[in-house]
Design a protein around this motif. Structure first.
Motif, PDB file in Angstrom:
ATOM      1  N   ASP A  90       0.832  -1.217   0.000  1.00  0.00           N
ATOM      2  CA  ASP A  90       0.000   0.000   0.000  1.00  0.00           C
ATOM      3  C   ASP A  90       0.861   1.259   0.000  1.00  0.00           C
ATOM      4  O   ASP A  90       0.382   2.359   0.264  1.00  0.00           O
ATOM      5  CB  ASP A  90      -0.950   0.008   1.206  1.00  0.00           C
ATOM      6  CG  ASP A  90      -0.211   0.061   2.534  1.00  0.00           C
ATOM      7  OD1 ASP A  90       1.035  -0.053   2.538  1.00  0.00           O
ATOM      8  OD2 ASP A  90      -0.876   0.221   3.577  1.00  0.00           O
ATOM      9  N   LYS A  91       2.161   1.073  -0.270  1.00  0.00           N
ATOM     10  CA  LYS A  91       3.054   2.224  -0.369  1.00  0.00           C
ATOM     11  C   LYS A  91       2.974   2.788  -1.793  1.00  0.00           C
ATOM     12  O   LYS A  91       3.362   2.113  -2.755  1.00  0.00           O
ATOM     13  CB  LYS A  91       4.506   1.830  -0.060  1.00  0.00           C
ATOM     14  CG  LYS A  91       4.701   1.186   1.303  1.00  0.00           C
ATOM     15  CD  LYS A  91       4.379   2.151   2.434  1.00  0.00           C
ATOM     16  CE  LYS A  91       4.684   1.497   3.786  1.00  0.00           C
ATOM     17  NZ  LYS A  91       4.315   2.403   4.911  1.00  0.00           N
ATOM     18  N   PRO A  92       2.463   3.978  -1.949  1.00  0.00           N
ATOM     19  CA  PRO A  92       2.315   4.524  -3.312  1.00  0.00           C
ATOM     20  C   PRO A  92       3.660   4.779  -3.971  1.00  0.00           C
ATOM     21  O   PRO A  92       4.656   5.094  -3.319  1.00  0.00           O
ATOM     22  CB  PRO A  92       1.548   5.831  -3.077  1.00  0.00           C
ATOM     23  CG  PRO A  92       1.826   6.208  -1.668  1.00  0.00           C
ATOM     24  CD  PRO A  92       1.987   4.921  -0.909  1.00  0.00           C
ATOM     25  N   GLN A  93       3.657   4.596  -5.298  1.00  0.00           N
ATOM     26  CA  GLN A  93       4.866   4.911  -6.055  1.00  0.00           C
ATOM     27  C   GLN A  93       5.141   6.408  -6.060  1.00  0.00           C
ATOM     28  O   GLN A  93       6.289   6.843  -6.099  1.00  0.00           O
ATOM     29  CB  GLN A  93       4.711   4.420  -7.498  1.00  0.00           C
ATOM     30  CG  GLN A  93       4.880   2.929  -7.673  1.00  0.00           C
ATOM     31  CD  GLN A  93       4.743   2.539  -9.127  1.00  0.00           C
ATOM     32  OE1 GLN A  93       4.036   3.199  -9.885  1.00  0.00           O
ATOM     33  NE2 GLN A  93       5.420   1.462  -9.527  1.00  0.00           N
ATOM     34  N   LEU A  94       4.083   7.197  -6.055  1.00  0.00           N
ATOM     35  CA  LEU A  94       4.240   8.658  -6.079  1.00  0.00           C
ATOM     36  C   LEU A  94       2.990   9.301  -5.498  1.00  0.00           C
ATOM     37  O   LEU A  94       1.936   8.665  -5.371  1.00  0.00           O
ATOM     38  CB  LEU A  94       4.491   9.162  -7.506  1.00  0.00           C
ATOM     39  CG  LEU A  94       3.387   8.943  -8.553  1.00  0.00           C
ATOM     40  CD1 LEU A  94       2.410  10.110  -8.591  1.00  0.00           C
ATOM     41  CD2 LEU A  94       4.014   8.747  -9.928  1.00  0.00           C
ATOM     42  N   LEU A  95       3.125  10.554  -5.133  1.00  0.00           N
ATOM     43  CA  LEU A  95       1.997  11.382  -4.700  1.00  0.00           C
ATOM     44  C   LEU A  95       1.846  12.517  -5.701  1.00  0.00           C
ATOM     45  O   LEU A  95       2.784  13.288  -5.920  1.00  0.00           O
ATOM     46  CB  LEU A  95       2.225  11.963  -3.299  1.00  0.00           C
ATOM     47  CG  LEU A  95       2.403  10.977  -2.145  1.00  0.00           C
ATOM     48  CD1 LEU A  95       2.655  11.729  -0.846  1.00  0.00           C
ATOM     49  CD2 LEU A  95       1.181  10.081  -1.999  1.00  0.00           C
ATOM     50  N   SER A  96       0.671  12.604  -6.318  1.00  0.00           N
ATOM     51  CA  SER A  96       0.382  13.742  -7.197  1.00  0.00           C
ATOM     52  C   SER A  96      -0.298  14.818  -6.357  1.00  0.00           C
ATOM     53  O   SER A  96      -1.377  14.585  -5.787  1.00  0.00           O
ATOM     54  CB  SER A  96      -0.528  13.320  -8.356  1.00  0.00           C
ATOM     55  OG  SER A  96       0.173  12.491  -9.250  1.00  0.00           O
ATOM     56  N   VAL A  97       0.339  15.988  -6.270  1.00  0.00           N
ATOM     57  CA  VAL A  97      -0.166  17.086  -5.441  1.00  0.00           C
ATOM     58  C   VAL A  97      -0.739  18.162  -6.360  1.00  0.00           C
ATOM     59  O   VAL A  97      -0.029  18.685  -7.231  1.00  0.00           O
ATOM     60  CB  VAL A  97       0.946  17.673  -4.553  1.00  0.00           C
ATOM     61  CG1 VAL A  97       0.383  18.787  -3.660  1.00  0.00           C
ATOM     62  CG2 VAL A  97       1.567  16.567  -3.698  1.00  0.00           C
ATOM     63  N   PHE A  98      -2.017  18.476  -6.176  1.00  0.00           N
ATOM     64  CA  PHE A  98      -2.686  19.508  -6.972  1.00  0.00           C
ATOM     65  C   PHE A  98      -2.856  20.759  -6.115  1.00  0.00           C
ATOM     66  O   PHE A  98      -3.307  20.669  -4.965  1.00  0.00           O
ATOM     67  CB  PHE A  98      -4.046  19.009  -7.461  1.00  0.00           C
ATOM     68  CG  PHE A  98      -3.944  17.895  -8.465  1.00  0.00           C
ATOM     69  CD1 PHE A  98      -4.021  18.161  -9.817  1.00  0.00           C
ATOM     70  CD2 PHE A  98      -3.736  16.591  -8.050  1.00  0.00           C
ATOM     71  CE1 PHE A  98      -3.912  17.148 -10.752  1.00  0.00           C
ATOM     72  CE2 PHE A  98      -3.623  15.565  -8.976  1.00  0.00           C
ATOM     73  CZ  PHE A  98      -3.706  15.840 -10.329  1.00  0.00           C
ATOM     74  N   VAL A  99      -2.503  21.918  -6.673  1.00  0.00           N
ATOM     75  CA  VAL A  99      -2.482  23.158  -5.893  1.00  0.00           C
ATOM     76  C   VAL A  99      -3.629  24.076  -6.318  1.00  0.00           C
ATOM     77  O   VAL A  99      -4.167  23.961  -7.424  1.00  0.00           O
ATOM     78  CB  VAL A  99      -1.132  23.892  -6.053  1.00  0.00           C
ATOM     79  CG1 VAL A  99       0.009  23.024  -5.575  1.00  0.00           C
ATOM     80  CG2 VAL A  99      -0.920  24.325  -7.496  1.00  0.00           C
ATOM     81  N   GLU A 100      -3.979  25.007  -5.430  1.00  0.00           N
ATOM     82  CA  GLU A 100      -5.021  25.994  -5.731  1.00  0.00           C
ATOM     83  C   GLU A 100      -4.502  27.078  -6.664  1.00  0.00           C
ATOM     84  O   GLU A 100      -5.140  27.445  -7.639  1.00  0.00           O
ATOM     85  CB  GLU A 100      -5.521  26.642  -4.425  1.00  0.00           C
ATOM     86  CG  GLU A 100      -6.237  25.702  -3.480  1.00  0.00           C
ATOM     87  CD  GLU A 100      -7.639  25.377  -3.933  1.00  0.00           C
ATOM     88  OE1 GLU A 100      -8.078  25.935  -4.960  1.00  0.00           O
ATOM     89  OE2 GLU A 100      -8.297  24.556  -3.278  1.00  0.00           O
ATOM     90  N   ASP A 101      -3.328  27.623  -6.351  1.00  0.00           N
ATOM     91  CA  ASP A 101      -2.761  28.724  -7.134  1.00  0.00           C
ATOM     92  C   ASP A 101      -1.442  28.287  -7.755  1.00  0.00           C
ATOM     93  O   ASP A 101      -0.425  28.178  -7.062  1.00  0.00           O
ATOM     94  CB  ASP A 101      -2.537  29.939  -6.230  1.00  0.00           C
ATOM     95  CG  ASP A 101      -2.040  31.157  -7.003  1.00  0.00           C
ATOM     96  OD1 ASP A 101      -1.912  31.051  -8.238  1.00  0.00           O
ATOM     97  OD2 ASP A 101      -1.801  32.201  -6.368  1.00  0.00           O
TER      98      ASP A 101
END
Length: 662
Positions: free
Chosen positions: A482-493
């Motif tokens: 359950d360890k993700p290969q990556l984290l996609s982070v989406f930002v507001e600005d």
């Protein structure tokens, strides 16, 4: 009795240039001494210089030669503001034609000198109402001059002359436009003022009126030819009426700004309700049209930005990926689901964090198989799961949070997989297929190249061999972790992308005790997106600015005509003590008010136009900054194009303005 004169004239002369440059002598070597409390009548035939003498006495005009002392001080030492101060605080004018502002009520006319003296609104109104009550006009305070009789208008004029004390009351033919009864009433009031200590100087050619005064001075050809001398009745002291005016509560800078704004609104109201209605409406319409053009074009620019730049670049502009990075000679420090929750909760600019696991695997159904990119994704609380938010679902349903929680064996497949694994006459939705050796039910199919223009997006073509499954399902059944290969982070600005990356890095260092992570993002893409938006705004806004420029020139032309029409009003205001900068401020603020009203209407029209544009497939998106920019442009237009008319108004000669009025 103190024999010191309140007013001293020595050798006063005044010449005017007539038509063709010929010089006309209005006053010749006039010398006079006037005392406080005198009731003086200046008589003489038409053209003898009576009105010119009154204008010189009231500091509306300046002599060419001679000395004028007021309370022992030479008036020639005073500048323009000093002379305006004297007109506000020392003199009060009463004219034959009343010279009341037609757009103002009786109370507002009386208040006028106190407005320019800076007296606060509440005590100013109380003082005006007391004066009107003293002249029997308390019931007429809210009436405008058109609703008053001639006698009532002249009483309002006298009350205005006393507003700031009126130590010297200058009355030019005050009974000339009145019947005998009203004329006698006005003369009686002037006599009372003289007995109270005011110096009253009355201009008349009527012998019966002159006989009421205690002192008579006759002019002929600009010279004093007869003077009966001071009467025994005058008293050399401050008039009793000055006392309440000396104790003043002055307006602060904020209150003065509000007063000028209120004056601009009152003027706009008067223009809309009276003879200048058409010109006022045209002024507002010119600005409204210009602002509508600017705001609408900016709205189209914003829509184009959102429809093109955001759609094309959003994944790169508002997203960055976090990957585990191995130290030299050591295993990579894995990411955890808790990292995603911490980033979403503790970093302010983060909109959403999506753990992902991607693996190339074989998918098959029956004898057909192919290689596919299997992505385990985490659904969002609402809308499509991350990773599929830019993929259009052609049919079926999206992966839900419930699917993830219950580790449902469901999948979204790309259009290419549907084409390879399922016959053309078979609907893939709710059919089963294998991923590796694990069975999954097809929940939906992503759009392919035949999607409509509104459905297509830049990623569609790449999704032919993609399979999306719930994250927890993939972790349990396919990936073994359950360890993700990556984290996609989406930002507001996206403009704050760099700062957000730094904050996420700092958070992960605190959580893992080291900087074993790699961040993939394009810092220039957000900048380029912002530049594209600015370029669109600049290009479209410049086109609208041309329309606004034309509107501003229309306002300037209309206000220049307004100055010519309002010459009488300007003269009245100067006689009441307005400085040149007061007149300038008034006209500039009036132009700004007109422009602001036009700006508000233009923004409203723009908002109303938006649905119509979208109906015809124009990209149109309204943003609050569009309204702010449009209103700022409209106010600036009013201020800029109001300066020329305002300077022309403030440059008028008060005597010439009053002569025009008469």
């Amino acid at each position: 009795m103190n024999d010191a004169a309140l007013i001293e004239l020595e050798g006063i002369s005044r010449r005017y240039k007539g038509q063709g440059g010929a010089s006309t002598v209005a006053l010749r070597d006039v010398s006079l001494r006037l005392h406080a409390g005198e009731f003086v009548c200046i008589t003489g035939p038409s053209g003898s210089g009576k009105s010119t003498l009154m204008h010189v006495l009231g500091c509306l005009d300046s002599p060419d030669s001679g000395v004028y002392r007021l309370a022992g001080r030479e008036v020639s030492d005073l500048g323009g503001d000093g002379l305006a101060w004297l007109r506000r605080h020392f003199f009060g004018f009463v004219f034959q034609s009343y010279n009341l502002l037609t757009s103002a009520t009786a109370a507002e006319n009386v208040e006028l000198p106190a407005v320019y003296a800076g007296l606060a609104r509440k005590p100013r109104r109380a003082r005006a109402l007391d004066l009107l009550a003293a002249f029997g006009l308390e019931a007429r305070a809210s009436h405008r001059p058109a609703a008053l009789s001639g006698g009532e208008q002249q009483r309002v004029s006298i009350a205005r002359a006393l507003m700031n004390g009126g130590r010297v009351v200058l009355a030019d033919e005050p009974t000339g436009a009145l019947d005998r009864r009203n004329g006698d009433e006005v003369l009686r009031m002037l006599e009372v003022l003289a007995r109270r200590g005011h110096t009253v100087v009355l201009i008349t050619h009527n012998p019966e009126v002159a006989a009421r005064a205690g002192r008579r001075i006759e002019l002929l050809g600009g010279r004093v030819v007869a003077d009966s001398g001071p009467g025994a009745e005058y008293r050399n002291r401050l008039p009793e009426a000055d006392a309440p005016a000396i104790e003043r509560v002055s307006m602060g800078a904020g209150a003065r700004a509000v007063e000028w704004l209120r004056s601009g609104v009152v003027s706009l109201r008067a223009n809309l309700l009276r003879t200048r209605r058409v010109r006022a409406v045209l002024s507002v319409f010119c600005i409204m049209l210009g602002v509508w053009s600017v705001a609408t074009l900016l709205m189209i620019a914003e829509g184009a930005y959102r429809q093109t730049v955001q759609q094309v670049y959003r994944l790169g502009a508002d997203q960055f990926d976090v990957h585990p990075a191995a130290r030299e000679g050591a295993a990579a420090n894995p990411l955890a689901m808790e990292d995603a929750a911490a980033i979403a909760a503790q970093v302010s600019n983060v909109r959403h964090v999506a753990p992902e696991f991607s693996q190339r695997m074989t998918v098959r159904r029956g004898a057909a198989d192919m290689q596919a990119n299997v992505e385990s994704i985490l659904p969002k609380a609402s809308g499509p799961p991350n990773g599929s938010e830019f993929r259009v679902l052609r049919k079926g349903a999206i992966i839900s949070e419930r699917d993830n929680e219950h580790r449902e064996q469901v999948a979204l497949i790309g259009w290419g997989i549907e084409r390879e694994l399922f016959p053309p006459d078979v609907d893939a939705v709710d059919r089963h297929m294998l991923i590796g050796n694990v069975p999954f039910r097809v929940k939906g199919v992503l759009s392919g190249p035949n999607a409509t223009a509104k459905e297509r997006n830049w990623r569609t073509g790449r999704d032919s061999d993609v399979v999306l499954i719930p994250f927890r399902t993939g972790a349990a059944l396919l990936h073994g972790t359950d360890k993700p290969q990556l984290l996609s982070v989406f930002v507001e600005d996206p403009q704050e992308m760099g700062q957000t990356v730094a904050e996420v890095r700092e958070l992960l260092i605190r959580r893992h005790g080291g900087a074993d992570f790699r961040f993939d993002f394009d810092p220039d893409r957000a900048r380029r997106a912002g530049e594209t938006r600015r370029q669109l705004w600049l290009g479209f806004g410049s086109l609208g600015g041309i329309a606004l420029l034309v509107g501003g020139m229309g306002v300037m032309a209309i206000m220049l005509m307004s100055v010519k029409e309002r010459t009488r009003e300007i003269g009245i205001r100067m006689a009441a003590g307005a400085r040149r900068r007061d007149i300038t401020q008034q006209f500039v603020i009036e132009a700004a008010v007109l422009a602001t009203v036009g700006g508000i209407l233009g923004v409203a029209a723009c908002i109303a136009t938006g649905p119509l544009l979208r109906l015809f497939d124009f990209p149109a998106a309204f943003a609050p900054e569009i309204a702010l920019a449009a209103l700022a442009f409209s106010m600036a237009t009013g201020l800029i194009f109001g300066v020329v008319p305002a300077r022309r108004a403030s440059g008028l000669d008060p005597v010439a303005a009053l002569r025009t009025a008469e």
